[in-house]
Design an enzyme around this catalytic site. Structure first.
Site, PDB file in Angstrom:
ATOM      1  N   ASP A  82      75.242  15.851  35.894  1.00  0.00           N
ATOM      2  CA  ASP A  82      76.037  14.727  36.397  1.00  0.00           C
ATOM      3  C   ASP A  82      77.426  14.691  35.768  1.00  0.00           C
ATOM      4  OD1 ASP A  82      73.949  14.002  37.987  1.00  0.00           O
ATOM      5  OD2 ASP A  82      73.561  12.066  37.037  1.00  0.00           O
ATOM      6  N   SER A 126      60.400  15.584  31.873  1.00  0.00           N
ATOM      7  CA  SER A 126      60.657  14.347  31.152  1.00  0.00           C
ATOM      8  C   SER A 126      61.984  14.401  30.391  1.00  0.00           C
ATOM      9  CB  SER A 126      59.476  14.047  30.220  1.00  0.00           C
ATOM     10  OG  SER A 126      59.512  12.727  29.759  1.00  0.00           O
ATOM     11  N   LYS A 143      59.038  14.629  36.385  1.00  0.00           N
ATOM     12  CA  LYS A 143      58.462  13.470  35.687  1.00  0.00           C
ATOM     13  C   LYS A 143      59.594  12.534  35.286  1.00  0.00           C
ATOM     14  CE  LYS A 143      55.895  12.015  31.595  1.00  0.00           C
ATOM     15  NZ  LYS A 143      57.015  11.220  31.044  1.00  0.00           N
TER      16      LYS A 143
END
Length: 727
Positions: free
Chosen positions: A486, A475, A500
């Site tokens: 990224d 999460s 998740k």
């Protein structure tokens, strides 16, 4: 088959959170067959919430498949290993199944309570039968019998087969204690007490326990992360997120019929009073200076905790029997003033790892580690603008400031087994490492996508960074790791994460009837799906590390992909964001250095051996009841541990504080409380080859980039951004 649902991340600082079957109160009432008015209303409210697209990300009105799913989930919640209900019991429940969806919608809970009552009865019968088996001569271990301990995928057994399963279970319990060196009379006494305690624990389960279990059997048909929390559970959830409580500052556990102090929390009233120690037993509680003293022997631990906790500044009186005294001794009466207590054990922690230089005479690289167990935030105190609120981001920022003062060379953010928490904390914490920009994209149920960004522009750490993950990182952890990856801001090392990729909100059910007091509880409701700045979802796939360690558990065993009703992976458009670095050209060289180093690292080699052995055994659902086989295996394990300890001493490595321990055959609550707590503390100091190797990999990256300007220009093209890894 649906994988077992993980327990909610509920923290009890006054008490250890015990499994459903390990909480007890001797005077609990029998389970009523009819629901309360509040429960009927709650059931209707929960159904209305989860079937409405205005609230749920993937709403699910009643359909033809739902009753079977509720039925399966409820039986799994009560008897996951299929050791109590017989095939005949389950066949008898079939008559309830067809209407279960309607029952939730209409608040008809009698069928659920009927099943729960049978469960309690079967547990009582099986525990009574286990105690009777202790009196028989069934403990010959020379044959080829085995105990089938993993039955979650088995068929429901008939009563005769269950008799045999329980016979083998009792024999296994006996054999474990025998192998640990215990004598028959001691074994019989230990197991009799174990089975009696379990029977009493389940007998004490009440209507509220049945109600919450049944409603969660329904909520889990919507998605794996939607849960119902009754008022007590909701309070504990908020406590876990805020890292604080109001009480006496003692961690408690249940031992037989008595609540025992396991640990004192630093700075709490109990420790400051200097009148308590681990192992002391609380037998009575009174409110204020004159409230009636209540005998709490035999109570459920959560009921005792509710009596001890209270508003800061109020008083509580405790009758306490010292650990060294017999239980029939006269207790000491101690008066404490409750206080607000920060749960530091669950907060971010730091340590420094020194990586020796490969160049003779050059200084060692100093890598700062930040261990973050959760993304916590005290929402209420932040909302009221209390400047002292708990916050994962604030705690990490303080550590980073200290690291800068100490001239630390690089930082490893350890998110292993961090199951998530506050989305806002994940965004703000990512902002400690980037100048500004999008951190996560959030897609609502109607398809609208919002971009949540860090806008502060204040970077707490511009230097080298790595994020360490494993399958338990979920999460909010995946938001941070994915954004760092990224942006090219740091290396992600370890295992692929849980997968998740959904967002939950806590919805108080009392908002609709506008209650002034808590009556109906809360729903943790999936309201959105999140995506990385690059557009990829972490749902199911997780975050794949740049450099991978051997997998301990794979996607077929643990993670989002094991849920039969998890949302699928998908991708949306990327949003513009800075790219500080591109580690692609660096990774092969890091991988080569990593492989060469771990080949010579005994701790890492031992860890790989243990993982390989675990994975080889993971599909085995039974254990031999042949004493000679079990003793030979035990001797092999003991010899391996001793050999490793000897090699540690020979090589000058840190000694494993638990490296000489063997299986004592006992369960939680059966050991000396103070010694068990000390053992838990010692476990935190065990050698951690994965953390050290992560620091070494980061050190390799720093050294390679520092020594090769052309490579550095390709990997980290920006000269001013945090990705330059300069301070």
């Amino acid at each position: 088959m649906k994988a077992p649902r993980p327990l909610p991340a509920v923290l009890l600082a006054l008490a250890l959170v015990l499994p459903l079957g390990l909480i007890a109160r001797a005077d609990a009432d029998a389970l009523p067959s009819a629901p309360t008015t509040e429960q009927v209303t709650t059931s209707k409210l929960v159904y209305g919430l989860l079937s409405d697209s205005r609230y749920a990300y993937r709403p699910r009105p009643l359909d033809a498949a739902m009753p079977q799913e509720i039925f399966d989930h409820y039986l799994e919640a009560l008897d996951a290993n299929k050791l109590f209900f017989s095939a005949d019991d389950v066949a008898g429940f079939e008559g309830f199944k067809a209407s279960l969806g309607q029952d939730v919608r209409n608040g008809n809970l009698e069928p659920a309570y009927a099943v729960f009552a049978v469960y309690k009865q079967r547990v009582a019968e099986r525990m009574g039968g286990a105690r009777e088996l202790l009196k028989r001569d069934i403990f010959d271990f020379t044959g080829q019998d085995r105990w089938e301990y993993d039955r979650k995928d088995a068929e429901w057994a008939d009563a005769q087969a269950l008799d045999q399963l329980w016979r083998q279970s009792v024999r296994n319990d006996w054999l474990r204690l025998k192998l640990a060196g215990r004598q028959p009379d001691e074994i019989r006494k230990t197991l009799d007490r174990r089975y009696l305690n379990y029977a009493n624990s389940v007998a004490a389960l009440n209507q509220e326990d049945a109600f919450q279990s049944f409603l969660n059997a329904y909520t889990s048909t919507v998605d794996p992360h939607t849960d119902y929390m009754n008022p007590r559970t909701a309070r504990l959830f908020n406590q876990s997120m805020s890292l604080s409580l109001e009480g006496i500052g003692a961690q408690l556990q249940k031992q037989d019929d008595v609540v025992v102090i396991r640990e004192l929390i630093a700075g709490g009233p109990a420790m400051l009073s200097e009148q308590f120690k681990p192992g002391d037993r609380i037998v009575g509680v009174g409110q204020g200076t004159s409230g009636a003293m209540e005998d709490v022997v035999g109570w459920r631990i959560d009921d005792v905790v509710d009596k001890i906790k209270g508003p800061s500044g109020t008083q509580v009186r405790l009758d306490v029997i010292p650990a060294e005294a017999t239980l029939d001794s006269t207790p000491n009466r101690i008066v404490l003033t409750r206080a607000r207590i920060r749960l530091e054990e669950q907060a971010a922690k730091s340590e420094i790892i020194e990586i020796p230089s490969a160049t003779q005479g050059a200084p060692a690289q100093r890598i700062g580690v930040i261990k973050l167990p959760a993304f916590y935030q005290d929402f209420e105190r932040r909302r009221t603008r209390d400047g002292d609120y708990a916050s994962a981001t604030r705690d990490v920022a303080r550590i980073l400031e200290q690291y800068k003062s100490d001239n630390i060379d690089g930082v490893v953010l350890d998110l292993r087994n961090n199951g998530g928490g506050s989305l806002n904390e994940a965004i703000e914490l990512t902002g400690l490492f980037i100048e500004r920009g999008p951190v996560v994209q959030v897609r609502q149920s109607g398809g609208r996508i919002s971009v949540e960004s860090d806008r502060s522009g204040a970077v707490a750490w511009t230097g080298p960074l790595a994020v360490l993950t494993n399958r338990g990182s979920a999460s909010a952890s995946e938001i941070v790791a994915g954004a760092i990856q990224d942006y090219g801001r740091g290396l992600v090392i370890g295992e692929a994460t849980f997968g998740k990729g959904t967002v939950q909100n806590i919805v108080p059910l009392d908002r609709w009837p506008a209650n002034e007091t808590e009556r109906f509880g809360h729903v943790k409701l999936t309201v959105a799906q999140f995506f990385r700045p690059g557009g990829s979802s972490t749902q199911n796939k997780g975050v794949v590390p740049d450099l991978a360690f051997p997998v301990t558990v794979d996607a077929t065993e643990y993670g989002e992909s094991t849920y039969d009703n998890a949302l699928p992976w998908r991708q949306i458009a990327a949003v513009p964001h800075e790219t500080y670095g591109n580690f692609g050209q660096l990774l092969p060289r890091l991988q080569s250095l990593h492989q060469a180093r771990v080949a010579e690292d005994p701790e890492f080699r031992w860890w790989k051996e243990d993982v390989a052995e675990f994975r080889a055994e993971r599909d085995k659902t039974w254990i031999s009841l042949n004493e000679a086989e079990r003793r030979a295996e035990r001797d092999r394990q003991d010899a391996r541990r001793q050999a490793r300890q000897e090699e540690r001493r020979r090589l000058g490595l840190a000694i494993d504080p638990l490296g000489d321990e063997t299986d004592d055959g006992l369960q939680a609550g059966e050991r000396n409380v103070a010694q068990d707590a000390a053992r838990q503390k010692a476990a935190e100091k065990r050698p951690d080859p994965l953390l050290r190797e992560s620091a070494a990999i980061l050190g390799d990256a720093m050294r390679l980039l520092d020594g090769d300007r052309q490579l550095s220009a390709q990997v980290l093209p920006s000269s001013t951004a945090p990705g330059r890894w300069t301070q």
